[in-house]
Structure formats: structure tokens, C-alpha cells
Design a protein around this motif. Sequence first.
Motif, short mmCIF file in Angstrom:
data_model
loop_
_atom_site.label_atom_id
_atom_site.label_comp_id
_atom_site.label_asym_id
_atom_site.label_seq_id
_atom_site.Cartn_x
_atom_site.Cartn_y
_atom_site.Cartn_z
N ILE B 105 0.89 -1.16 0.00
CA ILE B 105 0.00 0.00 0.00
C ILE B 105 0.93 1.22 0.00
N VAL B 106 1.26 1.65 -1.19
CA VAL B 106 2.40 2.57 -1.38
C VAL B 106 2.15 3.95 -0.78
N ARG B 107 3.19 4.48 -0.15
CA ARG B 107 3.19 5.86 0.35
C ARG B 107 4.40 6.59 -0.24
N GLN B 116 1.01 9.70 2.79
CA GLN B 116 -0.04 9.82 1.79
C GLN B 116 0.30 8.96 0.57
N GLY B 117 -0.71 8.70 -0.21
CA GLY B 117 -0.57 7.77 -1.33
C GLY B 117 0.41 8.21 -2.39
N ALA B 118 1.05 7.24 -3.02
CA ALA B 118 2.01 7.52 -4.07
C ALA B 118 2.14 6.30 -4.97
N GLN B 119 2.84 6.49 -6.09
CA GLN B 119 3.11 5.37 -7.00
C GLN B 119 4.60 5.30 -7.30
N ASP B 170 -2.17 1.70 -3.37
CA ASP B 170 -1.64 2.96 -2.84
C ASP B 170 -2.52 3.35 -1.67
N ALA B 171 -2.07 4.35 -0.92
CA ALA B 171 -2.76 4.72 0.32
C ALA B 171 -4.22 5.10 0.08
#
Lengths: 248, 354, 184
Positions: B105-107, B116-119, B170-171
Motif C-alpha cells: 500500500i504505497v506511500r 499519503q498515497g504515491a506510486q 496505494d494509500a
Amino acid sequence: MQKVFGRPEALADVPTHYCPGCTHGIIHRLIAEVIDELGVRERTVGISPVGCAVLAYDYFNCDFVEASHGRAPAVATGIKRASPNSVVFTYQGDGDLASIGAGEIVHAASRGERITVIFVNNAIYGMTGGQMAPTTLPGQKTTTSPRGRDPEVAGHPIRVCELLSSLSGAAYIARVSVTSPANVAKARRAVKKAFETQLEGRGFSLVEFLSTCPTNWGMTPVEALKWVDDKMAVYYPLGEYTRVPEVG
Amino acid sequence: MAGKVLMKGNEAVAEAAIMAGCRCFFGYPITPQNEIPEYMSRRMPEVGGVFLQAESEVAGSNMVYGAACAGARVMTTSSSPGISLMQEAISYMAGAELPCVVVNIVRGGPGLGGIQGAQSDYFQATKGGGHGDYHLLVFGPSTVQELVDLTMEAFDLADMYRNPVMILGDAILGQMMEPVEMRKRPPRADLPPKTWAATGAAGRPKNIITSLYLDPAKLEKHNLRLAEKHRRMAAEQVRYATHMTEDADVVLVAYGTTARIARAALDRARERGLRVGLFRPISLWPFPYEALAAATAGASHVLVVEMSLGQMVEDVRLALGDTKPVHFYGRTGGMSPSPREILDEIVKIVERGA
Amino acid sequence: MHEEVIFAGFGGQGVLLMGQLVTYAGMMEGRNVTWMPSYGPEMRGGTANCGVAVSEKEIASPLVSEPTSVVAMNRPSLEKFQGMVRPGGLIIYNSSLVDVKPARNDVRVVAVPANQIADEIGDVRVANMVALGAYLGVTGVVSVDTVLEAMKKVLPERRHGLIPLNQKAIARGMDIAAAALKAG
Ligand SMILES: Cc1ncc(C[n+]2csc(CCOP(=O)(O)OP(=O)(O)O)c2C)c(N)n1
Ligand code: SF4
């Protein structure tokens, strides 16, 4: 003569993000007072953990380095070996020090690394929202031990002072709390001894604080202090853990 | 919407694993995926499974290695910094050909980064991550339903190829709630029996699970056999979705949550009469190179959108060569592009490119 | 119908719950829905918010960047989100805690003394339900009955005793909405 209520020079004049009733703040203050008293602020390098105290670098008024989760003793070792005149301390939570960083702390202690470790044991993961820590008490409910910690499945809590004091490199190890003015005074003396141990080049030093996390314990600040006295201090007795004499 | 429940992506992924027969979970807390181990700590005991909070991601991923050796359906989940620590075990599992499912669950990174979410872990996931010549199957779901479906299927694919499978979320996907249908999905009937597992050599020759081949000739042979398997995976597991690419002048390429944001931008662009389409890779390894080339054959521009400073865009360029301009728009560090920003990029391209 | 709303306030005001109820109710009424919360350490004593989309159409982005409505339970939330509301949209704010007027004149603005009303009916903790009632009353995104049904699913069983009080709070919020709609 030191002032009692003034802000120590080693503490920055900024508000912290700690929750009401959290004892991280008072522990910061004790460290800062000792750094001032020993006159070593300009030689001191602190190392932040990954945990609620990750922003300690904003709160102390000395050089600071952020380590990855659990690796602060290794980072401290690098700093101290490269720059032996520096006064190096790490500030670590129980997840950081006793879980993911269990390897690093044991080896730093066994090497007698001339660093000071401030270990903040609040029996839970604060930063990530209340998961089980290696120091979570048997039966204690956390978000990953929803039925209470079962030592049969999740293992027994780790007594860090007892464990590390069996290592020959550990020169000074003490467990303290800050639940009363008397305990605060004792804690301050322990922190000072720990830094002195480093300054005298005698080896590894660590002070474990029994600390509160009212937010994730689901308690008021007052209840939380009482829980430290009634529950934690029973499992984790306060006091100095005498050094095992060096052999050979 | 009969049969749908409202679930957080993180909780849905946990329940999906259980429904797919996963009975061993090892993990370590890290935001923004804490709901997964927390859910597992409640749920696994109810289904007679194992939940264990490891002392670290290094330990947790090696517990996965162990459980996989024992033939169990096993999963671990984490977020970027924790996944970095797992790379050693992932490489060993790929080398020893062990099935498992890993969810990232990428940050935002690098380092401790943010929550926070990222790729920005695309390279790590699709180009190796750990050491050695190996590949994971990597899927990038964009809805909670797809997250659930791919997670369930991931266990079968892991068993089928004897290879770790990664779900690259992701997040945003982990934290959001969306209606989802939890269809029970028993393991596929045609999976090969795990005769290789280390379960005790009762009545059979002993099994050894290792990735060590000291003789380089043998290691090369092993690698060539793995490569043959990777080729099969690449041929059989390409997945993607397209939306309005047929008449598109500008094709957006995005995966995961970003594809949804791109879709919102597409809707607005179409309202303005701009011919915009969307190509969404679902399998990130294998990357749908040929399908992308085909879907963009009639377009004059391609715009890649990512929550990174440009990682998947390299695969897009690989697919398209210099047949047409490949533009890039990305936000990073936990910021996400807004539909309006993407629309602005589209408009710029159309105005400039005409 | 396509609604994108942000519920915002400080941690502990129950803004995530407001959003979850609308989301769950939307799903029960057969609509497409998404719910996306803020999360992490800033939630402790800091601000909290969630973005909810309820639509007849498939929902593309779950991130609400240009809301049709904002429900602000405190001043920092109003200040943070009011500028994002689409022209013609809606701002509901908790006038018990917000002592400024929203700076927009191209949207409908409804002031709800949520804490005061919640206090009157016996528990300041249902201020969120008062504001939710006003929101439902103005927008009609989902019906109150469905929200009450959703409450049984969303609230843990041990808190079901609170449902009647919540219902009362929602009704008071609806009254305010009715008055606001009448006033135009
Ligand atoms: C490699 C890695 N794993 C996990 C995390 C997530 N994480 C952040 S803080 C933390 C534990 C905090 O607990 P503790 O050390 O007890 O300190 P406290 O917050 O209670 O003061 C974890 C697991 C991380 N940042 N990096
Ligand atoms: S979460 Fe716990 S440890 Fe962290 S600041 Fe709050 S009270 Fe202190």
C-alpha cells in the motif's frame, strides 16, 4: 545554579505535537536539562527514532539525525566512531528499540559503544495508532492483540534493562519513571549518570523510561500515570541494573 | 447492488485473502496499511488461521518464506519502507520458487517520506527490487472490487507459477471505502500439488528448498529455467482496460488510483469535445506493451499520468518508441494530480500539437 | 444526481461517521459511492475530514477536489475548504463554533448552531448529527430513513442505544434546513 522553570537552552522554543498527558515531553525536558548542565550542547548529536518522537529533531536545540526504524544505535555508532568527541544519544520507543531494532541495540551494547540511549517504553505503538509492542503487558488489549496479549501466541514482554545488563559492554543501565516529582528527580539523576558514563568513555549507557500513551491506552492522563505505577512498574521494576563485571 | 458491502480497501484485501484460503499472515504495523494486520488479528483466529505480528518486516517476510516452504497459502502486507526491508526475502522466494502474496500500500518516499498515497515504488515492484534475475507478477488495481478480485486470484497465480505475486496498491485505495462484492473463491482445481514443500520426508525422498547454486553453470541453468517461466507468465498474464481509445486523439495512460483521476479528467475533456481516451495497465509486470501500442495506434499524443516523477512512463516509451510524442504529468510525495490539472495538460497538448 | 461532499472538523467531532452514514445510505439506495478519509498522526487532536461521492454514474475519482457541498464543523475546516466548493454549491457550517461568515456569495450558505442544539437535546456529542440532518434536509442526497438504517450497520452494537438521540438530532437539523429552504 540552574533555573528550575526556565526553558533549557538545549530545548527549542516550539510547541510539540505530543498528545495531552503524554510523557514524551517531560522526558525531552530532562534530557535537555542534563545536556545544559554538562555544558555539552554544542558537542551533542541526537538521533530520532521512527515513532512518535520522530520530530524530536525539531524539539531539541542541538544537531540531530533521523534514522530509519530501529537503526538508531547503528547510526549512533557511525557518528561516534567517525567523531569520537561528539556526545551521541539516541531516543527510541519500544517498537523502535525492542522490536525492529532489537539486533542493533544488543550489538551496540555488547560493543560497549560510547553512546547514550534514551528508551521510552510505553507498552504500545503510539505513532501508528496503538498496535502491540514487544513491551505490551500480558492481557493488554491493543489493535493487534484485540483479545489481550496472549504470551502463548504473541510471546512475552521483553525486559530491556535486564536483557542488556547481562552484556559486558553495558556500563550504565537504569529504569525510571516520571509519575511523581520524586521519580522525576531520580530520572534526571539517571540521565545525568548515563551521559557522564559516555563522557568518561566507560561504555554503553541506557535509561529506560516507563512512559504514558493515554491516547492509545484509552485513558485519561491521570489514569495513565496510575497505570504506569500499578501495572508497568510491577512488570518492569524501577532501579539501576548493575553492570556485569568485564571478564577476560 | 445486492450482496455488496461497504469496506475499506485495507480491510477488503484482508478478507479477500481469507476467502481465497490464506491461513497464514505475518506483518508489521506501518501506516497507511495498519487496518490489514489489525483486521487479520481479529479474523485469523476465527477461521483457525495464523496471525503473527513479526518484530520487523525483515522477520515477517522470512516468516512468509517459511510458511510458503511448508506449503501454506501465505500473505504479508506493508507500505513502502517496509517493502524495502522485504526485498531480500522476496528475492530468496523468487529464487527458491515459493508462492506467496505481497501487498504494497504505497506511500510517498524516498526514505521515511510521508504517509499519503504515491506510486513511486513502480520501479522497485516491476524491475526487480531485490537482487538477481527475477520477476514478480505485479498487479495495480484501481477500485476496491478489483483489489479484492486480484488479491484472491493472486494466490492461485502464485501457486500456479510458484512465484511471489505483488499487489501494488496505494494509500488512497487502502484507506477509501467502496461497495464491494465478496465472492468466495476456492482455490482453482487444476493447481499442481505442492510436492516440493518441506513437510517431512515421510515415504518420499527428502525435499530441499534453496536458492543456492554454487556452481555457476548450474546457477545459470536455474536462471534460464526461471526466465522460461517468466516468459510464460508474461505471455499469459497481460491485463489492461481501455476506455474510449477508439477515436481518441490523446490517450491517457495511468494505473491504480491515478487511472480513476485520469478518467474524471477524460469525462471533462469529452464534455468539451476533446477526443481523449484512457489506457489502464492492470498487470504492471508483465506490462501490456503490445496492447498499448495497438490502443494508441490512431492517437497523435500519449499523456502518462502518475503519482511519481515518471516511472511507468519508461515502459510506455518502450512500448511506443518514437511513433508519437509521449508526454508526462506527475505529482509526487503524497500529492495526487487533480482532474483539472490533467485536463489542463490535455488542453496544452492539443493546442500545441495541432 | 452526482454529489461530492466534504465533511470536516476536528478529530473527535465525528466527521468521518457523518460521511460513512451518507456513503452507506447511498449504497443502500442503489447509488455508486466512495468514501475517503484523512488519516495518520494529524488526526490526533488535529483536523479530520472525509470526501464522499454519491452518484448515479460510476465514480471516477474517489478524491473530492471540487465538492458540490462542504459541511464544516469548525473554523479551520471552513477556511480550508470553502474555496473549493463549486459555484452554485452548498456550504453548511457549525455556527456554534465558527464566528465568521463564509467568504462565498456564489453558493448557498446555511448556518447551523450544531453544538448549541446538540446541547439542548442533551449531548453535545451529537452536534455532528444535527449538521448531518441539515445537510440531508437541504440536499436530499439520501433519505433520513436510509441513514437511520445505515446507522445500525455502521455503529457497533454497543452504541445502538445512541440511535434515538441521533435521530432526534438529525430531525432538528432537518428543521433548520427546511427553514433555510423556505427563506430561499
Ligand atoms: C520499516 C518501517 N516499518 C514500520 C514503520 C511504521 N512505524 C512507524 S512508528 C512505528 C512504531 C512506533 O512505536 P514505538 O517505537 O513504540 O514508539 P511510540 O510511537 O510509541 O513513541 C512503526 C511500526 C516504519 N516507519 N518503517
Ligand atoms: S500517541 Fe501516545 S506516545 Fe504518541 S504522542 Fe500521543 S500519547 Fe504520546
